[in-house]
Design a protein around this motif. Structure first.
Motif, PDB file in Angstrom:
ATOM      1  N   UNK A  68       0.850  -1.191   0.000  1.00  9.85           N
ATOM      2  CA  UNK A  68       0.000   0.000   0.000  1.00  9.85           C
ATOM      3  C   UNK A  68       0.885   1.239   0.000  1.00  9.85           C
ATOM      4  N   UNK A  69       0.443   2.272  -0.717  1.00  6.91           N
ATOM      5  CA  UNK A  69       1.249   3.456  -0.945  1.00  6.91           C
ATOM      6  C   UNK A  69       0.559   4.690  -0.376  1.00  6.91           C
ATOM      7  N   UNK A  70       1.210   5.418   0.546  1.00  7.54           N
ATOM      8  CA  UNK A  70       0.629   6.679   1.033  1.00  7.54           C
ATOM      9  C   UNK A  70       0.895   7.803   0.040  1.00  7.54           C
ATOM     10  N   UNK A  71      -0.058   8.703  -0.107  1.00  9.09           N
ATOM     11  CA  UNK A  71       0.106   9.804  -1.043  1.00  9.09           C
ATOM     12  C   UNK A  71      -0.847  10.941  -0.679  1.00  9.09           C
ATOM     13  N   UNK A  72      -0.594  12.084  -1.279  1.00  5.75           N
ATOM     14  CA  UNK A  72      -1.479  13.247  -1.140  1.00  5.75           C
ATOM     15  C   UNK A  72      -1.915  13.704  -2.525  1.00  5.75           C
ATOM     16  N   UNK A  73      -3.126  14.230  -2.617  1.00  4.06           N
ATOM     17  CA  UNK A  73      -3.504  15.010  -3.792  1.00  4.06           C
ATOM     18  C   UNK A  73      -4.486  16.090  -3.350  1.00  4.06           C
ATOM     19  N   UNK A  74      -4.220  17.291  -3.785  1.00  5.25           N
ATOM     20  CA  UNK A  74      -5.088  18.449  -3.496  1.00  5.25           C
ATOM     21  C   UNK A  74      -5.442  18.562  -2.008  1.00  5.25           C
ATOM     22  N   UNK A  75      -4.439  18.381  -1.148  1.00  3.64           N
ATOM     23  CA  UNK A  75      -4.644  18.560   0.279  1.00  3.64           C
ATOM     24  C   UNK A  75      -5.246  17.383   0.999  1.00  3.64           C
ATOM     25  N   UNK A  76      -5.461  16.283   0.278  1.00  2.00           N
ATOM     26  CA  UNK A  76      -6.077  15.089   0.877  1.00  2.00           C
ATOM     27  C   UNK A  76      -5.027  13.993   1.055  1.00  2.00           C
ATOM     28  N   UNK A  77      -5.040  13.353   2.227  1.00  2.00           N
ATOM     29  CA  UNK A  77      -4.144  12.218   2.460  1.00  2.00           C
ATOM     30  C   UNK A  77      -4.867  10.935   2.078  1.00  2.00           C
ATOM     31  N   UNK A  78      -4.156  10.045   1.377  1.00  2.00           N
ATOM     32  CA  UNK A  78      -4.769   8.818   0.862  1.00  2.00           C
ATOM     33  C   UNK A  78      -3.813   7.640   1.014  1.00  2.00           C
ATOM     34  N   UNK A  79      -4.391   6.461   0.893  1.00  5.35           N
ATOM     35  CA  UNK A  79      -3.635   5.212   0.769  1.00  5.35           C
ATOM     36  C   UNK A  79      -4.129   4.506  -0.485  1.00  5.35           C
ATOM     37  N   UNK A  80      -3.203   4.142  -1.365  1.00  5.21           N
ATOM     38  CA  UNK A  80      -3.541   3.361  -2.553  1.00  5.21           C
ATOM     39  C   UNK A  80      -3.146   1.912  -2.307  1.00  5.21           C
ATOM     40  N   UNK A  81      -4.107   1.018  -2.474  1.00  6.39           N
ATOM     41  CA  UNK A  81      -3.884  -0.415  -2.248  1.00  6.39           C
ATOM     42  C   UNK A  81      -4.033  -1.154  -3.580  1.00  6.39           C
ATOM     43  N   UNK A  82      -3.011  -1.904  -3.958  1.00  2.27           N
ATOM     44  CA  UNK A  82      -3.096  -2.744  -5.152  1.00  2.27           C
ATOM     45  C   UNK A  82      -2.087  -3.878  -5.015  1.00  2.27           C
ATOM     46  N   UNK A  83      -2.404  -5.002  -5.609  1.00  3.85           N
ATOM     47  CA  UNK A  83      -1.534  -6.168  -5.516  1.00  3.85           C
ATOM     48  C   UNK A  83      -0.320  -5.981  -6.407  1.00  3.85           C
ATOM     49  N   UNK A  84       0.794  -6.565  -6.021  1.00  8.22           N
ATOM     50  CA  UNK A  84       2.027  -6.385  -6.776  1.00  8.22           C
ATOM     51  C   UNK A  84       1.919  -6.946  -8.194  1.00  8.22           C
ATOM     52  N   UNK A  85       1.130  -7.982  -8.387  1.00  8.05           N
ATOM     53  CA  UNK A  85       0.959  -8.571  -9.718  1.00  8.05           C
ATOM     54  C   UNK A  85      -0.520  -8.579 -10.063  1.00  8.05           C
ATOM     55  N   UNK A  86      -0.926  -7.631 -10.906  1.00 12.18           N
ATOM     56  CA  UNK A  86      -2.331  -7.539 -11.294  1.00 12.18           C
ATOM     57  C   UNK A  86      -2.490  -7.797 -12.787  1.00 12.18           C
ATOM     58  N   UNK A  87      -1.519  -8.498 -13.383  1.00 19.51           N
ATOM     59  CA  UNK A  87      -1.562  -8.799 -14.801  1.00 19.51           C
ATOM     60  C   UNK A  87      -2.820  -9.598 -15.133  1.00 19.51           C
ATOM     61  N   UNK A  88      -3.522  -9.135 -16.129  1.00 22.37           N
ATOM     62  CA  UNK A  88      -4.710  -9.842 -16.575  1.00 22.37           C
ATOM     63  C   UNK A  88      -5.946  -9.593 -15.747  1.00 22.37           C
ATOM     64  N   UNK A  89      -5.827  -8.765 -14.690  1.00 22.45           N
ATOM     65  CA  UNK A  89      -6.993  -8.475 -13.858  1.00 22.45           C
ATOM     66  C   UNK A  89      -7.861  -7.405 -14.533  1.00 22.45           C
ATOM     67  N   UNK A  90      -9.179  -7.429 -14.317  1.00 16.31           N
ATOM     68  CA  UNK A  90     -10.035  -6.393 -14.893  1.00 16.31           C
ATOM     69  C   UNK A  90      -9.732  -5.039 -14.264  1.00 16.31           C
ATOM     70  N   UNK A  91      -9.786  -3.975 -15.050  1.00 14.26           N
ATOM     71  CA  UNK A  91      -9.450  -2.641 -14.526  1.00 14.26           C
ATOM     72  C   UNK A  91     -10.584  -2.065 -13.682  1.00 14.26           C
ATOM     73  N   UNK A  92     -10.735  -2.565 -12.470  1.00 19.92           N
ATOM     74  CA  UNK A  92     -11.787  -2.113 -11.567  1.00 19.92           C
ATOM     75  C   UNK A  92     -11.163  -1.483 -10.330  1.00 19.92           C
ATOM     76  N   UNK A  93     -11.798  -0.444  -9.806  1.00 20.09           N
ATOM     77  CA  UNK A  93     -11.303   0.206  -8.610  1.00 20.09           C
ATOM     78  C   UNK A  93     -12.428   0.567  -7.670  1.00 20.09           C
TER      79      UNK A  93
END
Length: 399
Positions: A1-26
């Motif tokens: 999981x990756x911590x990040x900011x955008x436009x004053x908001x703190x966020x965490x992005x969660x994604x698996x290390x290998x998502x090859x072939x997975x549907x592009x859903x979020x």
């Protein structure tokens, strides 16, 4: 999981290390508010990780004026804007085509409002949602009244302009009035599938199901075990698994908003690694064994800091933001005065991973190793002296 900011908001992005072939859903996870966010924080982290392992990118975020985001006063309007912005960011910078909103408690109402403002939504999941804002406020005010029986901090009338205190979180009266007008039953029925996990069998949930046709209802079996002090609650893994399975099974929908021209699952290309607020700069950091510990490093934005640092240690029932977000305010005040600080999560709490011990009692000796790791990290950054500060069990750990 990756911590990040955008436009004053703190966020965490969660994604698996290998998502090859997975549907592009979020999915965008809309948090609860106030003390309910404290109770559900680690559970939402677990849910986000479960989505990621299923090949679904998940984004957690703090509303502006809450958590580690900036200090703008929160409102229903601003929280809805935050959720919409999170969805737009996820679409633009991860390559997803299909977007689902998931929210808990007040965050469920925010998720419903945000989804209604966007096109091409694939689904909506409401976990113990606030369906009636007025009923929710009655519960919140009753709980605050019990906590204020001493008379030292009485619950103000709804028509006053005083701050409303619930376990250290101060709600502006304008926000209370906005919440009072919330009513999901008066919203237009969504034209996308909705999953509803009511906290209990109640009239409002039944009425909502009659009004919203594409609704799947599932009992929230472990809700009461989850909505407790973070040191004693139980993460509702079975309920979460049902949410993930339902989300993964959603049929792709056409979207008026095409995916951004980026390679899916590449590192996001547009976010900030720090947050600047006036004279203060904050940055998320990982440290300790296997980088399992997490904290926010606050420092002066433009002047050399003093050579002494502060280590802020939360009490057992909270995490690094402190009771009522007190440590966020304290860290930013210290930075304005030229003093750096690290507000950190003890392992197994907040955003620090659990390691071998998923539950640290308030005065567990294992906390001492976490404190030392925080001090070692500060020393590695050139701060040879530090003051450890804590509230309640945090003070014990600091001592």
């Amino acid at each position: 999981m990756t911590p990040l900011y955008f436009d004053g908001r703190f966020c965490w992005l969660h994604r698996h290390v290998d998502m090859t072939g997975k549907p592009p859903m979020g999915v965008v996870l809309c948090p609860a508010f106030g003390q309910e966010e404290i109770c559900t924080h680690s559970g939402m982290l677990a849910l986000a990780e479960m989505f990621a392992k299923a090949g679904i990118i998940a984004l957690r975020f703090d509303y502006r004026g809450t958590g580690d985001s900036n200090d703008e006063p929160p409102s229903i309007l601003s929280m809805t804007e935050d959720a919409v912005a999170a969805g737009e960011w996820l679409r633009a910078h991860t390559g997803i085509n299909h977007l689902v909103f998931v929210g808990v408690r007040l965050g469920a109402a925010i998720a419903a409002k945000a989804a209604a403002e966007m096109s091409g939504i694939a689904g909506l999941a409401l976990l113990a949602p606030v369906i009636s804002g007025s009923a929710y406020l009655r519960e919140v005010r009753a709980a605050a009244s019990v906590a204020s029986l001493s008379g030292l901090d009485p619950v103000p009338p709804i028509d006053s302009n005083k701050l409303f205190n619930t376990t250290g979180f101060h709600w502006p009266m304008d926000l209370l009035r906005e919440v009072a007008t919330l009513d999901l039953a008066h919203m237009s029925a969504p034209d996308y599938p909705t999953l509803l996990l009511p906290q209990r069998a109640e009239r409002r949930s039944t009425e909502l199901c009659k009004l919203w046709e594409q609704v799947t209802v599932r009992p929230f079996e472990a809700y009461l075990d989850w909505m407790k002090d973070p040191t004693t609650h139980e993460t509702p893994f079975a309920d979460f698994a049902a949410v993930v399975t339902w989300t993964a099974g959603l049929a792709p929908v056409s979207s008026d908003t095409p995916a951004a021209n980026v390679t899916p699952f590449d590192r996001p290309s547009s976010f900030d690694e720090h947050l600047d607020i006036g004279l203060v700069r904050e940055k998320p950091v990982r440290f300790g064994p296997d980088n399992q510990l997490f904290g926010i490093f606050a420092q002066p934005a433009s002047v050399p800091p003093a050579r002494i640092a502060a280590l802020l240690l939360h009490e057992g029932s909270s995490h690094h933001i402190g009771n009522g977000r007190a440590y966020v305010a304290l860290a930013r005040k210290l930075a304005e005065a030229g003093i750096v600080s690290l507000r950190m999560d003890i392992s197994g709490m907040g955003d620090s991973l659990a390691g071998s011990n998923s539950r640290h009692p308030y005065y567990d000796p294992e906390r001492i190793a976490d404190v030392r790791a925080g001090l070692d990290w500060l020393e590695s950054k050139g701060f040879e002296r530090a003051v450890s500060f804590g509230l309640c069990s945090g003070a014990y750990s600091a001592y």
